[in-house]
Design a protein around this motif. Structure first.
Motif, PDB file in Angstrom:
ATOM      1  N   ARG A  60     111.040  22.066 103.465  1.00 14.09           N
ATOM      2  CA  ARG A  60     111.915  20.896 103.603  1.00 14.09           C
ATOM      3  C   ARG A  60     112.213  20.277 102.235  1.00 14.09           C
ATOM      4  N   PRO A  62     112.902  21.429  97.821  1.00 14.06           N
ATOM      5  CA  PRO A  62     113.444  22.588  97.085  1.00 14.06           C
ATOM      6  C   PRO A  62     112.376  23.611  96.685  1.00 14.06           C
ATOM      7  N   TRP A  74     115.259  26.825 100.059  1.00 13.46           N
ATOM      8  CA  TRP A  74     115.868  25.552 100.439  1.00 13.46           C
ATOM      9  C   TRP A  74     117.243  25.500  99.773  1.00 13.46           C
ATOM     10  N   TYR A  75     118.273  25.105 100.552  1.00 12.59           N
ATOM     11  CA  TYR A  75     119.650  25.248 100.077  1.00 12.59           C
ATOM     12  C   TYR A  75     120.426  23.965 100.332  1.00 12.59           C
ATOM     13  N   GLY A  76     119.690  22.845 100.393  1.00 11.12           N
ATOM     14  CA  GLY A  76     120.288  21.565 100.754  1.00 11.12           C
ATOM     15  C   GLY A  76     119.666  21.088 102.056  1.00 11.12           C
ATOM     16  N   PRO A  77     119.934  19.833 102.451  1.00 10.80           N
ATOM     17  CA  PRO A  77     119.341  19.322 103.682  1.00 10.80           C
ATOM     18  C   PRO A  77     119.768  20.165 104.890  1.00 10.80           C
ATOM     19  N   ILE A 147     119.077  23.308  92.892  1.00  8.20           N
ATOM     20  CA  ILE A 147     120.524  23.526  92.893  1.00  8.20           C
ATOM     21  C   ILE A 147     121.054  22.663  91.770  1.00  8.20           C
ATOM     22  N   THR A 148     121.655  23.290  90.774  1.00 12.39           N
ATOM     23  CA  THR A 148     122.114  22.531  89.611  1.00 12.39           C
ATOM     24  C   THR A 148     123.266  23.312  88.965  1.00 12.39           C
ATOM     25  N   HIS A 149     123.469  23.151  87.675  1.00 13.67           N
ATOM     26  CA  HIS A 149     124.488  23.953  87.018  1.00 13.67           C
ATOM     27  C   HIS A 149     123.977  24.463  85.675  1.00 13.67           C
ATOM     28  N   GLY A 154     128.018  26.184  88.735  1.00 16.04           N
ATOM     29  CA  GLY A 154     127.045  25.833  89.770  1.00 16.04           C
ATOM     30  C   GLY A 154     126.093  26.989  90.038  1.00 16.04           C
TER      31      GLY A 154
ATOM     32  N   CYS B   7     116.848  14.342  97.830  1.00 16.20           N
ATOM     33  CA  CYS B   7     116.615  15.758  98.114  1.00 16.20           C
ATOM     34  C   CYS B   7     116.144  16.519  96.882  1.00 16.20           C
ATOM     35  N   CYS B   8     116.782  16.288  95.742  1.00 15.51           N
ATOM     36  CA  CYS B   8     116.611  17.153  94.569  1.00 15.51           C
ATOM     37  C   CYS B   8     115.717  16.558  93.485  1.00 15.51           C
ATOM     38  N   GLU B  15     125.974  15.625  87.399  1.00 21.33           N
ATOM     39  CA  GLU B  15     125.914  16.369  88.659  1.00 21.33           C
ATOM     40  C   GLU B  15     126.553  15.594  89.811  1.00 21.33           C
ATOM     41  N   ALA B  60     127.073  18.843  92.207  1.00 17.16           N
ATOM     42  CA  ALA B  60     126.494  20.037  91.589  1.00 17.16           C
ATOM     43  C   ALA B  60     125.062  20.266  92.076  1.00 17.16           C
ATOM     44  N   GLY B  61     124.685  19.587  93.141  1.00 15.98           N
ATOM     45  CA  GLY B  61     123.324  19.744  93.654  1.00 15.98           C
ATOM     46  C   GLY B  61     123.344  20.050  95.139  1.00 15.98           C
ATOM     47  N   CYS B  62     122.692  19.187  95.906  1.00 19.54           N
ATOM     48  CA  CYS B  62     122.496  19.464  97.335  1.00 19.54           C
ATOM     49  C   CYS B  62     123.693  19.092  98.195  1.00 19.54           C
ATOM     50  N   ARG B  84     124.346   9.602 105.097  1.00 17.16           N
ATOM     51  CA  ARG B  84     124.369   9.986 106.515  1.00 17.16           C
ATOM     52  C   ARG B  84     123.379   9.137 107.332  1.00 17.16           C
ATOM     53  N   ARG B  88     124.196   6.299 110.171  1.00 13.83           N
ATOM     54  CA  ARG B  88     123.612   6.410 111.518  1.00 13.83           C
ATOM     55  C   ARG B  88     122.969   5.098 111.935  1.00 13.83           C
TER      56      ARG B  88
END
Lengths: 191, 100
Positions: A60, A62, A74-77, A147-149, A154, B7-8, B15, B60-62, B84, B88
């Motif tokens: 849950r 990264p 992990w690829y985002g929420p 996940i960055t650049h 990207g 998240c990140c 970013e 550039a991230g999640c 989000r 909600r």
């Protein structure tokens, strides 16, 4: 009729190897990939499917976890990227799709993303010139994903081992742009 | 400026993309008062000193949209939440019979 064997072309066209032992770069054209996107309110079910099929919990945060020859990043929420070596013509989309009917979408990414591995004791210095996140071992360890650049492209970066080896993926059409930056960045460490 | 993405982790400004004021809610286009509601929504913005609630997209991230509470005088970011979840909670609070 001729027996035609189709072989996918590498996304990295302008490729060269880096001489020397301080950093090495490898194209990973041998991977099969699929994106797992959870449907609204189905994340508990998806976690349970993975737990019973692979015996692991999807990360849950990264991170990357590997079981039965398949890695989940992990690829985002509520999103993960499944990655595996394409031996015996494995196809992750076909493998995962039947497991997630009604709870998640599985989309093939095999030819969508180009993957490269950078390893060696100067790998961190090579990446530091274009990747804005802190890759120092105290901040980014084996099994960590970000996940960055890199050089404005990207990327998804993942540390595979303590060598260190980094696996980096990007949209396929950016492969040569990324490689050009990578070779420039490697130059001072090659001999 | 650096933003602590839920998240990140902490990432630099390059970013993120600014998505506008997070304190306004898009009005109902079919309400009888839509014209004046939209006039207020589009043009009547306060430029207060102190904390602003802003939408930032982690491009550039999640790819999460974030509600960032930033002090426009000191640039100190006191809170970052996933938009989000904020939306909600807002929608749940607006439902008839809600206690909040």
């Amino acid at each position: 009729m001729a027996n035609t064997q189709w072989v996918a072309a590498s996304a990295f066209v302008e490729w060269r190897d880096i001489p020397g032992s301080s950093v090495s770069v490898t194209r990973r054209d041998d991977l099969t990939m699929a994106n797992l996107g959870v449907f609204e309110g189905q994340s508990d079910k998806v976690l349970e499917v993975i737990r019973s099929a692979y015996g692991i919990d999807l990360p849950r945060t990264p991170k990357i976890v590997t079981a039965r020859g398949t890695s989940f990043l992990w690829y985002g929420p509520n999103q993960w990227l499944a990655v595996a070596a394409r031996e015996q013509n494995r196809d992750l989309e076909l493998e995962l799709e039947p497991l997630f009917s009604g709870v998640a979408s599985i989309v093939d990414q095999t030819d969508a993303r180009a993957v490269v591995e950078i390893s060696g004791h100067r790998a961190r210095d090579v990446l530091a010139k274009g990747v804005p996140i802190d890759l120092h071992p105290s901040a980014f360890k084996t099994g960590d994903v970000a996940i960055t650049h890199a050089s404005h492209i990207g990327i998804v970066i993942c540390q595979m081992d303590d060598n260190p080896t980094y696996q980096i993926s990007m949209f396929r059409s950016f492969a040569d742009s990324f490689a050009e930056w990578l070779f420039h960045s490697c130059e001072e460490f090659s001999n | 400026m650096r933003i602590q993405c839920p998240c990140c982790g902490e990432r630099s400004l390059d970013e993120f993309t600014y998505y506008g004021d997070a304190s306004v809610t898009r009005p109902n286009a079919f309400a009888p008062t839509a014209m004046s509601d939209y006039h207020a929504y589009v043009y009547q913005r306060d430029n207060r000193d102190g904390d602003h609630r802003e939408l930032w997209y982690h491009a550039a991230g999640c790819h999460a949209c974030l509600v960032v509470t930033r002090n426009v005088r000191s640039h100190i970011i006191s809170d970052v939440r996933i938009a989000r979840e904020v939306a909600r909670e807002r929608d749940a609070a607006a439902l008839p019979g809600s206690t909040s």
